[in-house]
Design a protein around this motif. Structure first.
Motif, PDB file in Angstrom:
ATOM      1  N   ALA A 151       0.900  -1.322   0.136  1.00  0.00           N
ATOM      2  CA  ALA A 151       0.090  -0.015  -0.101  1.00  0.00           C
ATOM      3  C   ALA A 151       0.851   1.182  -0.111  1.00  0.00           C
ATOM      4  CB  ALA A 151      -0.800   0.021   1.176  1.00  0.00           C
ATOM      5  N   PRO A 152       0.626   2.219  -0.915  1.00  0.00           N
ATOM      6  CA  PRO A 152       1.432   3.384  -0.774  1.00  0.00           C
ATOM      7  C   PRO A 152       1.520   4.285   0.515  1.00  0.00           C
ATOM      8  CG  PRO A 152       0.018   3.282  -2.826  1.00  0.00           C
ATOM      9  CD  PRO A 152      -0.552   2.122  -1.745  1.00  0.00           C
ATOM     10  N   GLU A 153       0.160   4.109   1.286  1.00  0.00           N
ATOM     11  CA  GLU A 153       0.122   4.789   2.349  1.00  0.00           C
ATOM     12  C   GLU A 153      -0.893   3.905   3.158  1.00  0.00           C
ATOM     13  OE1 GLU A 153      -0.561   9.367   4.257  1.00  0.00           O
ATOM     14  OE2 GLU A 153      -1.069   9.034   2.114  1.00  0.00           O
ATOM     15  N   VAL A 154      -0.525   4.110   4.430  1.00  0.00           N
ATOM     16  CA  VAL A 154      -1.415   3.456   5.451  1.00  0.00           C
ATOM     17  C   VAL A 154      -2.417   4.531   6.253  1.00  0.00           C
ATOM     18  CG1 VAL A 154      -1.775   2.054   7.534  1.00  0.00           C
ATOM     19  CG2 VAL A 154       0.048   1.547   5.808  1.00  0.00           C
ATOM     20  N   PHE A 155      -3.523   4.196   6.190  1.00  0.00           N
ATOM     21  CA  PHE A 155      -4.548   5.215   7.087  1.00  0.00           C
ATOM     22  C   PHE A 155      -4.913   4.218   8.353  1.00  0.00           C
ATOM     23  CE2 PHE A 155      -4.270   6.997   2.927  1.00  0.00           C
ATOM     24  CZ  PHE A 155      -4.491   8.279   3.296  1.00  0.00           C
ATOM     25  N   TYR A 156      -5.400   5.086   9.350  1.00  0.00           N
ATOM     26  CA  TYR A 156      -5.719   4.600  10.515  1.00  0.00           C
ATOM     27  C   TYR A 156      -7.197   4.845  10.996  1.00  0.00           C
ATOM     28  CZ  TYR A 156      -0.794   3.456  10.959  1.00  0.00           C
ATOM     29  OH  TYR A 156       0.477   2.994  10.551  1.00  0.00           O
ATOM     30  N   GLN A 157      -7.859   3.874  11.937  1.00  0.00           N
ATOM     31  CA  GLN A 157      -9.196   4.269  12.407  1.00  0.00           C
ATOM     32  C   GLN A 157      -8.793   4.276  13.892  1.00  0.00           C
ATOM     33  OE1 GLN A 157     -11.612   0.873  11.268  1.00  0.00           O
ATOM     34  NE2 GLN A 157     -11.592   1.561   9.170  1.00  0.00           N
ATOM     35  N   LYS A 158      -9.714   4.849  14.774  1.00  0.00           N
ATOM     36  CA  LYS A 158      -9.478   4.811  16.234  1.00  0.00           C
ATOM     37  C   LYS A 158     -10.504   3.674  16.791  1.00  0.00           C
ATOM     38  CE  LYS A 158      -8.046   9.276  17.542  1.00  0.00           C
ATOM     39  NZ  LYS A 158      -8.423  10.724  18.279  1.00  0.00           N
TER      40      LYS A 158
END
Length: 281
Positions: A151-158
């Protein structure tokens, strides 16, 4: 197929404005489609200047649940009372990008108010598996990936306890349109991907399973390579070039370095598109 860019990060058209977002008008197979709606109502302003009647849109496809692709949905529902909005069932979590290793203050997820969501809900078609709008037009639903796909960038959930967990981006989907010649034979499949958060190559690979035996002839995509390292960026772009596509339109989050490299690899087959531009394929 007719394609008009209503919202994009850049423009060379003095009558149009640009923003960090994406919205594309697609006319194909007798259908008028809207792919994403930018970060704001700017798409609406540009549409008026480009002669696109948003009231006549038949269906909307939302690529994923981030603000820069969903900001214009509430205003669209005021203009157009009939079009269904195809969005993934998992697109509504609150998600964050990272800045200097910490979550950004503002979430990157959908920013509709509770009132707007209530007004929109009746228009939403929640996807998961592929959905066929016609025999030639498909919404992918969840894009499968393998362990080798970076993945080019990782995003996050709380999580409920406040900790951050990676967002698997199951809510990302693409639009695929089969193009036909005058005799009705397939000329190939054209893909529209909003950000390719799961990777642009998995999008292309999955499209081939949805349209078995057919070639992918065109791609309009944000490839989310603007902050990718040089090695990863080059690897992905070389794989895109190896697909032998007739047209590639790198937009939105692809990034200027990636766009320049892709232009070097593909020459004029790489089209530098911006808000206000129109094409026929």
């Amino acid at each position: 197929m007719k394609v008009q860019i209503l919202s994009e990060n850049r423009t060379s058209r003095p009558e149009c404005l640009a923003e960090h977002g994406l919205s594309v008008y697609v006319e194909a197979g007798g259908k008028k489609l809207l792919f994403d709606m930018g970060a704001s109502d700017l798409y609406r302003q540009n549409a008026g200047k480009m002669g696109v009647d948003l009231g006549r849109i038949d269906a909307v496809v939302i690529s994923h649940g981030h603000y820069d692709h969903t900001g214009g949905v509430p205003s669209f529902c005021e203009i157009n009372r009939n079009a269904r909005i195809y969005i993934h069932e998992k697109a509504f979590a609150t998600t964050y990008g990272l800045e200097d290793g910490k979550p950004e203050e503002e979430p990157c997820s959908i920013r509709w108010t509770a009132e707007q969501r209530a007004q929109i809900d009746g228009r939403l078609i929640l996807t998961g598996k592929p959905v066929w709008l016609t025999e030639d037009i498909a919404v992918s639903g969840t894009i499968p990936v393998t362990e080798d796909d970076a993945a080019p960038e990782v995003f996050y959930q709380k999580a409920e306890d406040g900790t951050l967990i990676p967002d698997p981006m199951e809510h990302e989907q693409f639009l695929a349109v089969r193009l036909r010649d005058e005799a009705g034979k397939s000329r190939g499949v054209f893909l529209f991907s909003g950000c390719s958060h799961k990777g642009v190559i998995p999008c292309i690979r999955y499209a081939k399973t949805l349209f078995p035996g057919e070639r992918i002839s065109g791609l309009l995509a944000g490839m989310h390579l603007y902050n990718a390292g040089a090695e990863l960026r080059s690897s992905i772009l070389e794989q895109v070039a190896a697909e032998g596509l007739d047209y590639v339109l790198p937009v939105h989050c692809t990034g200027i370095y990636a766009i320049c490299e892709l232009r070097q690899l593909l020459g004029e087959r790489c089209i530098l598109a911006g808000a206000g531009d129109a094409y026929s394929f």
